[in-house]
Design a protein around this motif. Structure first.
Motif, PDB file in Angstrom:
ATOM      1  N   VAL A 108       0.672  -1.084  -0.161  1.00 39.17           N
ATOM      2  CA  VAL A 108       0.218   0.003  -0.158  1.00 39.17           C
ATOM      3  C   VAL A 108       0.591   0.949   0.091  1.00 39.17           C
ATOM      4  N   LEU A 109       0.344   1.729  -1.131  1.00 41.25           N
ATOM      5  CA  LEU A 109       1.260   3.317  -1.512  1.00 41.25           C
ATOM      6  C   LEU A 109      -0.139   4.420  -0.894  1.00 41.25           C
ATOM      7  N   GLY A 110       1.167   5.661  -0.774  1.00 36.91           N
ATOM      8  CA  GLY A 110      -0.174   6.351  -0.181  1.00 36.91           C
ATOM      9  C   GLY A 110      -0.378   7.417  -2.077  1.00 36.91           C
ATOM     10  N   GLY A 111      -0.713   7.928  -2.872  1.00 41.58           N
ATOM     11  CA  GLY A 111      -0.641   9.045  -4.445  1.00 41.58           C
ATOM     12  C   GLY A 111      -0.335   9.846  -3.816  1.00 41.58           C
ATOM     13  N   ARG A 112      -0.204  10.420  -2.731  1.00 48.14           N
ATOM     14  CA  ARG A 112      -0.192  12.301  -2.621  1.00 48.14           C
ATOM     15  C   ARG A 112       1.184  12.527  -1.404  1.00 48.14           C
ATOM     16  N   THR A 113       1.315  11.103  -1.318  1.00 47.75           N
ATOM     17  CA  THR A 113       2.413  11.493  -0.634  1.00 47.75           C
ATOM     18  C   THR A 113       4.270  10.106  -0.224  1.00 47.75           C
ATOM     19  N   THR A 114       4.054   9.355  -1.353  1.00 45.34           N
ATOM     20  CA  THR A 114       5.513   9.270  -2.234  1.00 45.34           C
ATOM     21  C   THR A 114       5.189   9.202  -3.122  1.00 45.34           C
ATOM     22  N   GLY A 115       6.820   9.480  -3.883  1.00 45.47           N
ATOM     23  CA  GLY A 115       7.454   9.808  -4.777  1.00 45.47           C
ATOM     24  C   GLY A 115       7.081   8.771  -6.014  1.00 45.47           C
ATOM     25  N   PRO A 116       7.441   9.450  -6.922  1.00 44.52           N
ATOM     26  CA  PRO A 116       7.502   8.188  -8.336  1.00 44.52           C
ATOM     27  C   PRO A 116       8.080   7.297  -8.174  1.00 44.52           C
ATOM     28  N   GLU A 117       9.844   7.805  -7.527  1.00 49.54           N
ATOM     29  CA  GLU A 117      10.590   7.001  -7.722  1.00 49.54           C
ATOM     30  C   GLU A 117      11.134   5.696  -6.218  1.00 49.54           C
ATOM     31  N   ILE A 118      10.175   6.897  -5.003  1.00 50.46           N
ATOM     32  CA  ILE A 118      10.368   5.445  -3.736  1.00 50.46           C
ATOM     33  C   ILE A 118       9.288   4.961  -4.545  1.00 50.46           C
ATOM     34  N   ALA A 119       8.203   4.931  -4.890  1.00 46.45           N
ATOM     35  CA  ALA A 119       7.094   4.111  -5.238  1.00 46.45           C
ATOM     36  C   ALA A 119       7.844   2.852  -6.349  1.00 46.45           C
ATOM     37  N   LYS A 120       8.132   3.505  -7.101  1.00 46.13           N
ATOM     38  CA  LYS A 120       8.668   2.454  -7.940  1.00 46.13           C
ATOM     39  C   LYS A 120      10.240   1.175  -7.405  1.00 46.13           C
ATOM     40  N   GLN A 121      10.483   1.296  -6.398  1.00 46.19           N
ATOM     41  CA  GLN A 121      11.824   0.923  -5.760  1.00 46.19           C
ATOM     42  C   GLN A 121      10.799  -0.140  -4.410  1.00 46.19           C
ATOM     43  N   CYS A 122      10.315   0.870  -4.332  1.00 48.27           N
ATOM     44  CA  CYS A 122       9.081   0.092  -3.221  1.00 48.27           C
ATOM     45  C   CYS A 122       8.251  -1.397  -3.590  1.00 48.27           C
ATOM     46  N   LEU A 123       7.848  -1.125  -5.040  1.00 48.08           N
ATOM     47  CA  LEU A 123       7.415  -1.676  -5.992  1.00 48.08           C
ATOM     48  C   LEU A 123       8.395  -3.076  -6.061  1.00 48.08           C
ATOM     49  N   GLU A 124       9.654  -3.199  -6.612  1.00 48.25           N
ATOM     50  CA  GLU A 124      10.629  -3.790  -6.604  1.00 48.25           C
ATOM     51  C   GLU A 124      11.046  -4.485  -5.767  1.00 48.25           C
ATOM     52  N   LEU A 125      11.150  -3.928  -4.451  1.00 47.75           N
ATOM     53  CA  LEU A 125      11.685  -4.557  -3.355  1.00 47.75           C
ATOM     54  C   LEU A 125      10.567  -5.171  -2.595  1.00 47.75           C
ATOM     55  N   PHE A 126       9.349  -5.227  -2.725  1.00 46.52           N
ATOM     56  CA  PHE A 126       8.291  -5.999  -2.859  1.00 46.52           C
ATOM     57  C   PHE A 126       7.912  -7.508  -3.462  1.00 46.52           C
ATOM     58  N   LEU A 127       8.405  -6.757  -4.684  1.00 43.60           N
ATOM     59  CA  LEU A 127       8.085  -8.145  -5.816  1.00 43.60           C
ATOM     60  C   LEU A 127       8.606  -8.927  -5.051  1.00 43.60           C
ATOM     61  N   SER A 128      10.471  -8.673  -4.909  1.00 44.82           N
ATOM     62  CA  SER A 128      11.682  -9.450  -5.940  1.00 44.82           C
ATOM     63  C   SER A 128      12.012 -10.059  -3.844  1.00 44.82           C
ATOM     64  N   THR A 129      11.645 -10.018  -2.970  1.00 49.79           N
ATOM     65  CA  THR A 129      11.977  -9.844  -1.655  1.00 49.79           C
ATOM     66  C   THR A 129      11.099 -11.279  -1.344  1.00 49.79           C
ATOM     67  N   PRO A 130      11.421 -12.104  -0.835  1.00 45.55           N
ATOM     68  CA  PRO A 130      11.331 -13.503  -0.527  1.00 45.55           C
ATOM     69  C   PRO A 130      10.773 -12.847   1.579  1.00 45.55           C
ATOM     70  N   PHE A 131       9.413 -14.492   1.924  1.00 41.43           N
ATOM     71  CA  PHE A 131       9.130 -14.197   2.981  1.00 41.43           C
ATOM     72  C   PHE A 131      10.303 -15.200   3.888  1.00 41.43           C
ATOM     73  N   GLU A 132      11.150 -14.403   5.204  1.00 41.56           N
ATOM     74  CA  GLU A 132      12.137 -15.310   5.142  1.00 41.56           C
ATOM     75  C   GLU A 132      11.441 -16.229   6.728  1.00 41.56           C
ATOM     76  N   GLY A 133      10.334 -16.782   6.666  1.00 40.70           N
ATOM     77  CA  GLY A 133       9.650 -17.578   8.269  1.00 40.70           C
ATOM     78  C   GLY A 133      10.292 -17.592   9.067  1.00 40.70           C
ATOM     79  N   GLY A 134      10.875 -18.952   9.525  1.00 47.22           N
ATOM     80  CA  GLY A 134      11.545 -18.989  10.619  1.00 47.22           C
ATOM     81  C   GLY A 134      10.718 -18.055  12.162  1.00 47.22           C
ATOM     82  N   ARG A 135      11.336 -18.072  12.653  1.00 43.77           N
ATOM     83  CA  ARG A 135      10.485 -16.825  14.015  1.00 43.77           C
ATOM     84  C   ARG A 135       9.100 -16.039  13.479  1.00 43.77           C
ATOM     85  N   HIS A 136       9.340 -15.631  12.256  1.00 40.86           N
ATOM     86  CA  HIS A 136       7.884 -14.707  11.621  1.00 40.86           C
ATOM     87  C   HIS A 136       6.868 -16.168  11.027  1.00 40.86           C
TER      88      HIS A 136
END
Length: 147
Positions: A108-136
């Protein structure tokens, strides 16, 4: 359900950011299911969150991105659904940790609070980062329990 399909939805307060993220996700090779909205007329973000929940529940997409003006209202609305783990993030660190520690399935991102480059970076990390599991995992399991 495929990991290469991303559902994307916003209310009227985040149309520009939704368009930018749709183009960016497609450039990364993803198929994007655009759940709307498609115009500037006011819509209710709980309805948008419900559309996202339906798309994830029926397997149309494996993950989603929701946007509203600040991201606050739509994240609250999305998290009413027991199988949704929607994470409102503001930076790359949050985008990475929402996946690693919380197995978030909706960014979830804010359209009025998140800049375009940050939003793209967040999307990339969200898509590429696996769930760690373990204690989580035990924490996610507790969140997945229906009351």
């Amino acid at each position: 359900m495929t990991a290469d399909v991303l559902a994307l939805a916003s209310d009227h307060g985040a149309l520009e950011l939704k368009a930018l993220l749709k183009t960016h996700a497609e450039s990364l090779g993803l198929t994007v299911v655009d759940l709307g909205t498609h115009g500037t007329e006011s819509v209710d973000y709980p309805d948008v969150a419900d559309a996202m929940a339906a798309a994830l529940k029926d397997g149309t997409a494996s993950r989603g991105v929701l946007l509203c003006g600040t991201g606050i209202g739509i994240s609250i609305a999305a998290n009413r659904h027991p199988f949704i783990r929607a994470a409102l993030v503001h930076d790359a660190y949050g985008a990475r940790l929402c996946r690693e520690h919380n197995d978030a399935n909706v960014l979830v991102l804010g359209g009025r609070t998140t800049g375009p480059e940050i939003a793209k970076q967040c999307l990339e990390l969200f898509l590429s980062t696996p769930f760690e599991g373990g204690r989580h995992q035990r924490r996610v399991d507790k969140m997945n329990k229906t009351p």
